[in-house]
Enzyme design. Sequence first.
Site, mmCIF file in Angstrom:
data_model
loop_
_atom_site.group_PDB
_atom_site.id
_atom_site.type_symbol
_atom_site.label_atom_id
_atom_site.label_comp_id
_atom_site.label_asym_id
_atom_site.label_seq_id
_atom_site.Cartn_x
_atom_site.Cartn_y
_atom_site.Cartn_z
ATOM 1 N N HIS A 21 2.439 13.043 3.500
ATOM 2 C CA HIS A 21 1.475 13.166 2.392
ATOM 3 C C HIS A 21 1.357 14.708 1.839
ATOM 4 O O HIS A 21 0.359 15.181 1.350
ATOM 5 C CB HIS A 21 0.077 12.709 2.785
HETATM 6 S S1 FES Z 1 0.450 14.674 5.671
HETATM 7 FE FE1 FES Z 1 -0.196 12.458 6.023
HETATM 8 S S2 FES Z 1 0.357 11.970 7.933
HETATM 9 FE FE2 FES Z 1 1.028 14.148 7.700
#
Ligand code: FES
Length: 189
Positions: free
Chosen positions: A154
């Site tokens: 993410h």
């Molecule tokens: S940014 Fe979501 S698991 Fe690493």
Amino acid sequence: MSDTHTQENTHEDGHSEDPSRRDFIYIATGAAAAVGAGSVAWPLVSQMGAAADTRAAGSIEIDISKVAEGQQIKALWRGKPVFVRHRTAAEIAAAEADDAADLIDPQADADRFVPTPEGNINPAILVMVGVCTHFGCIPVGEAGDFNGWYCPCHGSHYDTSGRIRKGPAPKNLEIPTYSYVSDSVIKVG
Ligand code: FES
């Protein structure tokens, strides 16, 4: 049953290895005797010397003398990857300079280390749980906006101290319980 190690070999300039490959290379410690010349290219982190009671307690010993400057190895500890990075002088300087930055999870770089047998801090050897503090993906090293670790799941960016600097992760990469057995060996757990 022998413990299993996961390890990766990274280079300071990152020129020769695709991070997506680099992060998923697994070598069983039990195969160390058969590695032979291959151990030059893929230095093994041995926990063969760990006492049985130490292994039973879920601890692992890592020979940090095998981790060259600019390299990172990955060991498996209690089912989690542990990163041991031998930071370069530039990485240490960048981390210390950012102690005063507007950090999401404020922590001084020096506070992310335990003392050596001499009672000093060795800022070159950074030991962290290699699990993103957002939803648990494994970050990629020498990547992201701060040239530390980047979690592609993410988009969390960690700096060269493993501190979260940008993205949805709320906390710095965790420092596991560890200690120095000697100048060249640490015990995690
Ligand atoms: S940014 Fe979501 S698991 Fe690493």
